[in-house]
Write a protein that holds these residues in place. Structure first.
Motif, PDB file in Angstrom:
ATOM      1  N   ILE A 212       0.846  -1.210   0.000  1.00 22.71           N
ATOM      2  CA  ILE A 212       0.000   0.000   0.000  1.00 22.71           C
ATOM      3  C   ILE A 212       0.878   1.255   0.000  1.00 22.71           C
ATOM      4  O   ILE A 212       0.578   2.246  -0.669  1.00 22.71           O
ATOM      5  CB  ILE A 212      -0.986  -0.028   1.191  1.00 22.71           C
ATOM      6  N   ALA A 213       2.010   1.193   0.716  1.00 28.26           N
ATOM      7  CA  ALA A 213       2.925   2.352   0.748  1.00 28.26           C
ATOM      8  C   ALA A 213       3.393   2.708  -0.669  1.00 28.26           C
ATOM      9  O   ALA A 213       3.609   3.886  -0.987  1.00 28.26           O
ATOM     10  CB  ALA A 213       4.130   2.038   1.630  1.00 28.26           C
ATOM     11  N   LEU A 214       3.542   1.716  -1.518  1.00 28.36           N
ATOM     12  CA  LEU A 214       3.967   1.982  -2.899  1.00 28.36           C
ATOM     13  C   LEU A 214       2.795   2.467  -3.752  1.00 28.36           C
ATOM     14  O   LEU A 214       2.963   3.338  -4.609  1.00 28.36           O
ATOM     15  CB  LEU A 214       4.591   0.716  -3.509  1.00 28.36           C
ATOM     16  N   ILE A 215       1.617   1.911  -3.502  1.00 26.87           N
ATOM     17  CA  ILE A 215       0.433   2.339  -4.272  1.00 26.87           C
ATOM     18  C   ILE A 215       0.094   3.798  -3.953  1.00 26.87           C
ATOM     19  O   ILE A 215      -0.264   4.573  -4.835  1.00 26.87           O
ATOM     20  CB  ILE A 215      -0.765   1.404  -3.990  1.00 26.87           C
ATOM     21  N   VAL A 216       0.257   4.195  -2.685  1.00 32.87           N
ATOM     22  CA  VAL A 216      -0.005   5.605  -2.313  1.00 32.87           C
ATOM     23  C   VAL A 216       0.889   6.526  -3.152  1.00 32.87           C
ATOM     24  O   VAL A 216       0.460   7.567  -3.647  1.00 32.87           O
ATOM     25  CB  VAL A 216       0.314   5.865  -0.821  1.00 32.87           C
TER      26      VAL A 216
END
Ligand code: FMN
Ligand code: SF4
Length: 439
Positions: A212-216
């Motif tokens: 999720i940190a990368l998708i953000v």
């Protein structure tokens, strides 16, 4: 430096073996996380839509769609709690401990982004209190966060817990975080309805938050730039057994098992079988080496990658003795509160152990597969279902060896060292290494 389009590895970018990445280095590699455009709450939140478009499914084992789960929490009354599940009770897995020990800020970023979207004021990072180096890495990472104490940002708290296979099961985890015994509870209520301190609770796996940190930062289209339509993005897989360098590898979704094994130094002996998905997973014949780690291809064999585990069983090991020992361990790890585990799993385990004896055989071998069918779907949690799949797929894959043992008792290899690692027992073979590589 920011991650470029098609950058690979993603999660493991910039990792220095043995070191915990500092917040400053993490920012250099991944850039800052812009949460300003994610200021809205509830189910229409742009981050939620992006996670849905990315096709993100949780990496804790069941592969449940993350956006659906977050939306269910967002729809509840009351301020939610966000829980990072880094318990990793599965002895064949090494990825969660690797993430919190070496790349904790990626995990914390994902949890902060979700907590902000849900207007949560509390993040709990649950991890194995006995895991070497974990407590220090978690405490240091939390202390380094610049948002600490800033109004509007959630408080982040490390929650070291006694490790057991069941503690990572979500209702058992809620019970443990509420100060009770780490045993699964009946559902409903589900944690998303009533969890930690009676509040709506989002529980997701460590790797799910890291993704999720990368998708953000990069969005759904970037996420889907690697992997396949059905297995978008990359994922971490712990490879163990008869390979030259057991380790955690990052691979694009849809990679073949053969490529995974090659990335772990290649096989060290002829293979008898492959365990995909861990102790709740499925045994497959050696021909499965050319299978893609794709949900559809795997499901045709009744398998899934679970929390990201592939174990190669070499020809020198006895599959019957390995399966019997692992099943006895699963039986001991069960909470012993439902008849299905006390009686059903107990009987399966006893019949399997008897196959490796040299004395009297009660003939219960012929019942094992039927018993496996009976235990599925009957407990308060999915432990017996996973154990039944593990045993019945072993009996299908290693049919000749099981029948041989039913007729003649133990073989020579039964008396050798076990190769499947079982937490809490003397390690008879090296656990999968926490070292990493991108393949
Ligand atoms: C017996 C058992 C043990 C489990 N252990 C873990 C664990 O150690 N870590 C984990 O993330 N999920 C574990 N799970 C799955 C969790 O219940 C839950 O589905 C998961 O944390 C959700 O995360 P995800 O949506 O990111 O996949 C376990 C499930 C069962 C049935
Ligand atoms: S099904 Fe088994 S492991 Fe799950 S709660 Fe019941 S006794 Fe415990």
């Amino acid at each position: 430096m920011m991650l470029a389009a098609q950058q690979f590895p993603r999660l493991l970018a910039g990792l220095v073996p043995g070191a915990t990445m500092s917040f400053a280095n993490h920012q250099l590699i991944h850039g800052p996380m812009d949460l300003s455009r994610h200021g809205r709450a509830a189910s229409e939140h742009p981050l939620l839509l992006e996670i849905e478009r990315a096709g993100l499914r949780g990496y804790g084992g069941a592969g449940f769609p993350s956006a659906t789960k977050i939306a269910a929490v967002a729809a509840q009354q009351g301020r939610p709690v966000v829980v990072i599940n880094a318990m990793e009770g599965e002895s064949l897995s090494g990825k969660d401990m690797l993430l919190i020990r070496h790349l904790p800020h990626l995990v914390l970023d994902g949890a902060i982004a979700i907590a902000m979207a849900l207007r949560s004021d509390r993040i709990l990072l649950a991890f194995d209190s006995g895991a070497a180096g974990a407590r220090r890495a978690v405490e240091r990472a939390i202390a380094e966060r610049p948002e600490r104490g800033t109004p509007g940002f959630p408080e982040i708290v490390g929650a070291p817990l006694g490790a057991a296979y069941l503690t990572g099961q979500e209702t058992a985890l809620v019970a443990a975080l509420n100060g009770k015994a780490a045993k699964p509870t009946l559902t409903p209520p589900y944690p998303f309805e009533r969890g930690v301190s009676g509040r709506p609770t989002l529980i997701s796996n460590t790797e799910t938050f890291a993704q999720i940190a990368l998708i953000v930062r990069h969005g759904a289209t970037w996420f889907r730039g690697l992997g396949s339509e059905r297995a978008p993005g990359t994922r971490l897989v712990t490879v163990g057994g008869a390979v030259a360098r057991p380790r955690v590898v990052e691979v694009p979704g849809g990679t073949t098992v053969r490529r995974l094994l090659d990335a772990s130094g290649g096989v060290t002996e002829s293979l008898q079988g492959l365990l995909v998905g861990g102790y709740a997973g499925t045994w497959l014949p050696p021909e499965a080496i050319d299978l893609a780690l794709d949900p559809l291809e795997l499901s045709e064999y009744g398998a899934s990658l679970g929390p990201g585990i592939v174990f190669a069983l070499g020809e020198s090991a006895c599959p019957v003795a390995e399966v019997a020992a692992a099943t006895a361990w699963l039986h001991r790890e069960s909470a012993g509160q439902c008849g299905v585990c006390i009686n059903g799993l107990g009987a399966i385990s006893a019949a399997l152990l008897e196959l490796c004896d040299d004395g009297y055989h009660s003939g219960s071998y012929g019942e094992i597969e039927r018993w496996c069918g009976l235990v599925s779907g009957r407990g308060a949690c999915a432990l017996p279902d996973g154990a039944a799949a593990f045993v019945s797929s072993a009996m299908a894959t290693f049919r000749a060896e099981f029948e041989q043992h039913a007729r003649h008792g133990h073989c020579d290899a039964c008396l050798d060292r076990r190769v499947l690692p079982l937490a809490g027992q003397e390690l008879l073979a090296p656990r999968p290494s926490r070292r990493l590589v991108a393949a």
